[in-house]
Design a protein around this motif. Sequence first.
Motif, short mmCIF file in Angstrom:
data_model
loop_
_atom_site.label_atom_id
_atom_site.label_comp_id
_atom_site.label_asym_id
_atom_site.label_seq_id
_atom_site.Cartn_x
_atom_site.Cartn_y
_atom_site.Cartn_z
N ASP A 157 0.88 -1.16 0.00
CA ASP A 157 0.00 0.00 0.00
C ASP A 157 0.92 1.22 0.00
OD1 ASP A 157 0.93 0.25 2.63
OD2 ASP A 157 -0.97 -0.35 3.53
N SER A 158 0.42 2.36 0.40
CA SER A 158 1.25 3.56 0.34
C SER A 158 2.20 3.70 1.53
CB SER A 158 0.34 4.81 0.27
OG SER A 158 -0.46 4.88 1.43
N HIS A 163 -1.75 -5.08 -4.72
CA HIS A 163 -2.30 -3.87 -4.09
C HIS A 163 -3.81 -3.98 -4.10
CE1 HIS A 163 -3.04 0.20 -2.87
NE2 HIS A 163 -3.75 0.41 -3.97
N GLN A 215 -7.15 -1.89 -3.78
CA GLN A 215 -7.71 -0.54 -3.86
C GLN A 215 -9.09 -0.55 -3.22
OE1 GLN A 215 -7.37 1.41 -7.77
NE2 GLN A 215 -9.59 1.61 -7.69
N SER A 216 -9.36 0.41 -2.37
CA SER A 216 -10.67 0.50 -1.73
C SER A 216 -11.74 0.83 -2.76
CB SER A 216 -10.68 1.59 -0.66
OG SER A 216 -9.78 1.27 0.36
N GLU A 257 -13.05 7.22 -8.65
CA GLU A 257 -12.41 6.03 -9.24
C GLU A 257 -11.13 6.39 -9.97
OE1 GLU A 257 -15.34 4.06 -11.64
OE2 GLU A 257 -16.60 3.60 -9.90
N GLN A 316 -8.46 7.17 -7.36
CA GLN A 316 -7.97 5.94 -6.73
C GLN A 316 -7.07 5.15 -7.69
OE1 GLN A 316 -11.95 4.71 -5.24
NE2 GLN A 316 -10.74 4.18 -3.43
N LYS A 317 -7.39 5.15 -8.96
CA LYS A 317 -6.55 4.45 -9.94
C LYS A 317 -5.17 5.11 -10.01
CE LYS A 317 -6.27 2.67 -14.64
NZ LYS A 317 -4.92 2.29 -14.37
N SER A 356 -3.27 3.95 -6.97
CA SER A 356 -2.85 2.55 -7.14
C SER A 356 -1.69 2.45 -8.13
CB SER A 356 -4.03 1.70 -7.63
OG SER A 356 -5.01 1.62 -6.64
N ASP A 357 -1.78 3.19 -9.23
CA ASP A 357 -0.70 3.17 -10.23
C ASP A 357 0.61 3.67 -9.62
OD1 ASP A 357 -2.49 2.21 -12.11
OD2 ASP A 357 -2.74 4.14 -13.15
N VAL A 371 -3.76 -5.62 -9.12
CA VAL A 371 -4.55 -4.69 -8.33
C VAL A 371 -5.96 -5.23 -8.27
CG1 VAL A 371 -5.45 -2.33 -8.14
CG2 VAL A 371 -3.13 -2.70 -8.99
N ILE A 407 -9.92 -4.72 -6.17
CA ILE A 407 -10.73 -3.72 -5.48
C ILE A 407 -11.56 -4.40 -4.41
CG2 ILE A 407 -12.56 -1.99 -5.74
CD1 ILE A 407 -11.55 -1.60 -8.64
#
Length: 164
Positions: free
Chosen positions: A14-15, A43, A45-46, A77, A80-81, A84-85, A106, A108
């Motif tokens: 994650d971050s 990863h 993504q929420s 969205e 968030q992408k 994630s990227d 990835v 979700i």
Amino acid sequence: MSSGDLGCVIVAVDSSEESMNALNWAIRNVKLRPTDGHLLILHVQSPPSIATGLNPGAIPFGGPSDLEVPAFNAAIEKHQKRISDAIISHAVEICSENNVSYKTQVVIGDPKEKICQVVEDLHADLLVIGCRAFGPIKRIFLGSVSNYCSNHAVSPVMIVKSTS
């Protein structure tokens, strides 16, 4: 399992700095089968509804309160992408600097549930995950993905604790 006997090792990122420390730990310590072994950078993504607190709010003056605003959801969205990227890109950079072959994925959903699901679906030999080493009080309120995964994943879990 002997050294070099691992086929699929998943590193959940994650971050956080802790998750990248876990990736570095896996790169230094895990020995994969030379022919078909692989490192998967995962990863989670929420979903947009979690990231936005379910919706942007009710429409004032008697409008429907459950109306979804497509442009709002699309913007969330897209944002968030991008996040994630960036996370995957940072992890890929770490792997490239260490000449490690990898795959990325990835998904979700709820991180703790999705990590365990991917581990099971891929029949992973090992899950490596970072941990912020929250105390018991913080863990009660914030939850612990690493704790959940260590109790529910179908493969062994290596939790790499924060050094700070």
